[in-house]
Write a protein that holds these residues in place. Structure first.
Motif, PDB file in Angstrom:
ATOM      1  N   TRP A 169      42.601  42.263  32.308  1.00  0.00           N
ATOM      2  CA  TRP A 169      43.740  42.001  33.182  1.00  0.00           C
ATOM      3  C   TRP A 169      43.738  42.967  34.356  1.00  0.00           C
ATOM      4  N   ASN A 170      44.512  42.611  35.382  1.00  0.00           N
ATOM      5  CA  ASN A 170      44.754  43.514  36.493  1.00  0.00           C
ATOM      6  C   ASN A 170      45.990  44.356  36.221  1.00  0.00           C
ATOM      7  N   LEU A 171      46.071  45.511  36.874  1.00  0.00           N
ATOM      8  CA  LEU A 171      47.076  46.510  36.536  1.00  0.00           C
ATOM      9  C   LEU A 171      48.151  46.665  37.593  1.00  0.00           C
ATOM     10  N   CYS A 172      48.221  45.726  38.526  1.00  0.00           N
ATOM     11  CA  CYS A 172      49.214  45.816  39.592  1.00  0.00           C
ATOM     12  C   CYS A 172      49.634  44.424  40.025  1.00  0.00           C
ATOM     13  N   ALA A 173      50.669  44.374  40.841  1.00  0.00           N
ATOM     14  CA  ALA A 173      51.131  43.089  41.372  1.00  0.00           C
ATOM     15  C   ALA A 173      50.036  42.455  42.222  1.00  0.00           C
ATOM     16  N   PRO A 174      49.935  41.120  42.216  1.00  0.00           N
ATOM     17  CA  PRO A 174      48.874  40.449  42.977  1.00  0.00           C
ATOM     18  C   PRO A 174      48.876  40.764  44.467  1.00  0.00           C
ATOM     19  N   ALA A 175      50.026  41.082  45.036  1.00  0.00           N
ATOM     20  CA  ALA A 175      50.071  41.406  46.454  1.00  0.00           C
ATOM     21  C   ALA A 175      49.342  42.709  46.757  1.00  0.00           C
ATOM     22  N   LEU A 176      49.222  43.587  45.768  1.00  0.00           N
ATOM     23  CA  LEU A 176      48.475  44.826  45.953  1.00  0.00           C
ATOM     24  C   LEU A 176      46.987  44.597  45.733  1.00  0.00           C
ATOM     25  N   ASP A 177      46.647  43.871  44.686  1.00  0.00           N
ATOM     26  CA  ASP A 177      45.251  43.521  44.415  1.00  0.00           C
ATOM     27  C   ASP A 177      45.225  42.368  43.435  1.00  0.00           C
ATOM     28  N   CYS A 178      44.587  41.280  43.819  1.00  0.00           N
ATOM     29  CA  CYS A 178      44.507  40.131  42.911  1.00  0.00           C
ATOM     30  C   CYS A 178      43.066  39.874  42.477  1.00  0.00           C
ATOM     31  N   GLY A 179      42.211  40.897  42.581  1.00  0.00           N
ATOM     32  CA  GLY A 179      40.841  40.785  42.104  1.00  0.00           C
ATOM     33  C   GLY A 179      40.387  42.095  41.501  1.00  0.00           C
ATOM     34  N   TRP A 180      39.086  42.195  41.226  1.00  0.00           N
ATOM     35  CA  TRP A 180      38.526  43.429  40.681  1.00  0.00           C
ATOM     36  C   TRP A 180      37.052  43.508  41.032  1.00  0.00           C
ATOM     37  N   THR A 181      36.523  44.736  41.020  1.00  0.00           N
ATOM     38  CA  THR A 181      35.129  44.963  41.342  1.00  0.00           C
ATOM     39  C   THR A 181      34.508  45.859  40.289  1.00  0.00           C
TER      40      THR A 181
END
Length: 429
Positions: free
Chosen positions: A341-353
């Protein structure tokens, strides 16, 4: 990027993609596909916005196959578990353009038809530094042993005017991207939970970053080649983070050549290093209160359930919350084999690297994640991509920029780097 006020109206504007009955819904392998309806709840400030373009992206967790659907086209998917992202370019009533995003992980698409509900957030553009690179994987010695202390974060001025680094705080998330916890209270739409914060000191105009310039923040600002010939020199860093350790066997090094950041808080009793397998989210923020006020007023206590082979156990923990409106930029890191999962609201980051594709991937060493270059502007400065989606914005598994610039080792054998790039991919002339 900062996001706008996250107080949402009770009014929910729903984009519905609906379908008529259809018998011809078989995939290439003969599996009957599901018809999916997505309902998007808008934030208050975008309730009356005009949607110019929208994309729904579904990543199948089992196969990693990504399916995209645009501007109202029917969504049909093989039943299964998906990570979903929604991106819409919108025009606000005042004529301003913005990007609205939503995301959710581990969504089940059932057989027949199903409806998914996503909460959207609106991006607001801001003039500030961005994260250009994170080198968390580290280098290794000729013996094959991990070397510590040469990790760094590199910021960049992507604008056409001077920005001052004074007051910029780097932070690390408390949660990891590979272990998803159902926790209470869930504050993700309001803040991130963090466990390390270090701030650039200054009166507001002491540390200018010119357009097209980088600002290098090192773990330890020394020439690491002295201890590890396979490493590189960080004695030219702008700042380092330093910890006064209470563990005699694990003491930090205070470089006399590089000034220290102001330590606001860190969870460790020894010294802080970036997670060298890349399981954390890292970001920068501008905190409008002083350190003592922050440490007093922004504590975050939460309860969660720990699930193990031995059983299920109620747990609790403490961290600090960092309001979303204070956050300037976030880069989420993980590995494909364990991403949850992502650890922040989608407006901050909606992906990962990432660096590496599996946990403890030995190919990750000497590599970093580097923000993509779009083009060179009229001044000859790189213009870097910034859409608040680390998957789209970053080149993964790149040779670290400091290795390229210094021509140092790219592996344990000591083979030297002979190339230079703008972003880990695009070659310099």
């Amino acid at each position: 990027m900062k996001i706008s006020n996250l107080i949402f109206t009770l009014l929910t504007i729903c984009f519905s993609i609906t379908f008529s009955g259809c018998d011809d819904r078989l995939s290439d392998n003969g599996v009957t596909q599901s018809e999916v309806t997505v309902l998007i709840s808008r934030p208050a400030e975008a309730a009356d916005a005009n949607v110019l373009d929208e994309t729904y992206s579904f990543r199948n967790v089992s196969s990693s196959r990504v399916s995209e659907f645009h501007n109202g086209e029917p969504i049909t998917l093989i039943p299964g578990l998906y990570d979903v992202t929604y991106t819409a370019e919108i025009e606000l009533p005042n004529g301003a353009h913005s990007t609205m995003r939503a995301a959710q992980t581990s969504v089940t698409v059932t057989q027949g038809s199903c409806t998914l509900s996503l909460q959207a957030y609106n991006n607001i553009e801001t003039d500030d530094l961005i994260i250009a690179e994170i080198f968390f994987s580290g280098t290794i010695q000729s013996s094959g042993n991990q070397y510590y202390g040469d990790d760094y974060i590199k910021l960049y001025n992507n604008t056409d005017h001077v920005i001052y680094a004074d007051g910029i705080t780097i932070f690390e998330s408390k949660f990891t991207t590979v272990d998803k916890y159902e926790h209470t209270p869930d504050i993700m739409d309001q803040a991130m939970n963090v466990q390390a914060l270090y701030t650039v000191p200054g009166n507001g105009t002491e540390h200018p970053v010119q357009p097209g310039e980088y600002f290098l923040i090192a773990d330890t600002g020394i020439d690491h080649r002295v201890a590890n010939p396979n490493s590189f020199d960080l004695s030219h860093a702008d700042f380092e983070w330093y910890d006064v350790s209470t563990k005699p066997d694990n003491m930090d090094i205070d470089s006399p050549l590089v000034p220290n950041m102001d330590k606001w808080y860190c969870y460790t009793l020894s010294f802080f290093v970036l997670h060298n397998r890349g399981f954390k989210a890292y970001g920068i923020a501008r905190i409008p209160v002083d350190r003592d006020t922050y440490l007093t007023d922004y504590k975050y206590h939460y309860d969660y359930t720990l699930v193990t082979v031995a059983g299920t156990f109620p747990m609790s923990a403490d961290a600090y919350r960092l309001p979303n409106e204070w956050i300037v930029d976030v880069v989420t890191c993980s590995v494909e084999a364990k991403y949850a999962w992502n650890l922040c609201a989608p407006a901050l980051d909606c992906g990962w690297t990432h660096c590496g594709t599996i946990d403890k991937d030995k190919t990750r060493y000497f590599h970093s994640v580097r923000r993509k270059m779009l083009y060179l502007n009229d001044s000859g400065n790189p213009v870097l991509k910034d859409t608040n989606n680390s998957t789209e914005d970053f080149n993964a598994d790149c040779i670290a920029s400091e290795i390229e610039l210094q021509g140092t080792a790219i592996n344990a054998s000591g083979d030297l780097c002979t190339i230079k790039t703008y972003d880990g991919v695009t070659p310099m002339p």
